[in-house]
Design an enzyme around this catalytic site. Structure first.
Site, PDB file in Angstrom:
ATOM      1  N   GLU A   1       0.958   4.217   1.445  1.00  0.00           N
ATOM      2  CA  GLU A   1       1.487   3.637   3.434  1.00  0.00           C
ATOM      3  C   GLU A   1       2.338   3.793   3.400  1.00  0.00           C
ATOM      4  O   GLU A   1       3.475   4.070   4.123  1.00  0.00           O
ATOM      5  CB  GLU A   1       0.283   4.091   4.481  1.00  0.00           C
ATOM      6  CG  GLU A   1      -1.507   4.601   3.577  1.00  0.00           C
ATOM      7  CD  GLU A   1      -2.067   4.269   3.355  1.00  0.00           C
ATOM      8  OE1 GLU A   1      -3.173   3.737   3.747  1.00  0.00           O
ATOM      9  OE2 GLU A   1      -1.744   3.215   2.562  1.00  0.00           O
TER      10      GLU A   1
ATOM     11  N   CYS B   1      -6.373   1.034   5.414  1.00  0.00           N
ATOM     12  CA  CYS B   1      -6.523   0.209   5.943  1.00  0.00           C
ATOM     13  C   CYS B   1      -5.876  -0.288   7.411  1.00  0.00           C
ATOM     14  O   CYS B   1      -4.610   0.463   8.046  1.00  0.00           O
ATOM     15  CB  CYS B   1      -6.342  -1.429   4.694  1.00  0.00           C
ATOM     16  SG  CYS B   1      -4.840  -1.735   5.248  1.00  0.00           S
TER      17      CYS B   1
ATOM     18  N   CYS C   1      -1.830  -1.200   7.631  1.00  0.00           N
ATOM     19  CA  CYS C   1      -1.019   0.289   7.533  1.00  0.00           C
ATOM     20  C   CYS C   1      -1.429   1.473   8.670  1.00  0.00           C
ATOM     21  O   CYS C   1      -0.411   1.742   8.908  1.00  0.00           O
ATOM     22  CB  CYS C   1      -1.635   1.405   5.881  1.00  0.00           C
ATOM     23  SG  CYS C   1      -1.456   0.510   4.210  1.00  0.00           S
TER      24      CYS C   1
ATOM     25  N   HIS D   1       1.371  -1.019   0.220  1.00  0.00           N
ATOM     26  CA  HIS D   1       0.191  -0.239  -0.223  1.00  0.00           C
ATOM     27  C   HIS D   1       0.600   0.858  -0.046  1.00  0.00           C
ATOM     28  O   HIS D   1       2.480   1.281  -0.042  1.00  0.00           O
ATOM     29  CB  HIS D   1      -0.479  -0.144   0.782  1.00  0.00           C
ATOM     30  CG  HIS D   1      -1.903  -0.948   1.076  1.00  0.00           C
ATOM     31  ND1 HIS D   1      -3.046  -1.161   2.237  1.00  0.00           N
ATOM     32  CD2 HIS D   1      -2.181  -2.115   0.361  1.00  0.00           C
ATOM     33  CE1 HIS D   1      -4.147  -1.518   1.912  1.00  0.00           C
ATOM     34  NE2 HIS D   1      -3.534  -2.860   0.781  1.00  0.00           N
TER      35      HIS D   1
END
Length: 141
Positions: A74, A100, A103, A72
């Site tokens: 992040e 999410c 993260c 992801h």
């Protein structure tokens, strides 16, 4: 959204726009996400969703599902700052889609104190975790 100054809101919007531009670097087809980590008005890291270094730049399988090893935005930004001489302690994460759960754990461990996002992810457990530990959340559509 907390009571933030007009000047801060203007900065937040600009950094979010930059994160949106950065999302354009993603090879993912289903969703392109960009992230910036800002500390003391300096961008100290950036990231977008995609495959780890050394992998082919294909994020989805034949059925259109995201491959399990895709990082992801992040996570990419946080791991990138970890390889630098910068510290993400007390920084702000700007991300085009809210984090999410996985993260959010990284955000907490990285010492990020503020998360500004544009779009809400369909699952809200990441935001709930961040709220629980007192990370400031700002939603700007």
């Amino acid at each position: 959204m907390d009571d933030i100054s007009e000047k801060q809101l203007k900065l937040d919007k600009r950094y979010l726009q930059m994160a949106q531009i950065w999302a354009g670097n993603s090879y993912c087809k289903r969703r392109k996400v960009g992230a910036l980590i800002v500390k003391d008005k300096m961008i100290i890291s950036d990231g977008y969703n995609g495959t780890p270094a050394g992998f082919e730049n294909i994020c989805e399988d034949q059925e259109g599902k995201t491959k399990p090893y895709v990082l992801h935005a992040e996570a990419n930004a946080i791991t990138k700052v970890a390889k630098s001489n910068n510290s993400s302690e007390h920084s702000t994460l700007y991300v085009t889609t809210s984090p999410c759960l996985e993260c959010s754990k990284l955000i907490i461990q990285a010492g990020i104190k503020r998360v500004v996002f544009a779009e809400k992810y369909r699952i809200g457990d990441g935001l709930e975790l961040l709220k629980r530990v007192g990370v400031e959340l700002v939603h700007i559509q």
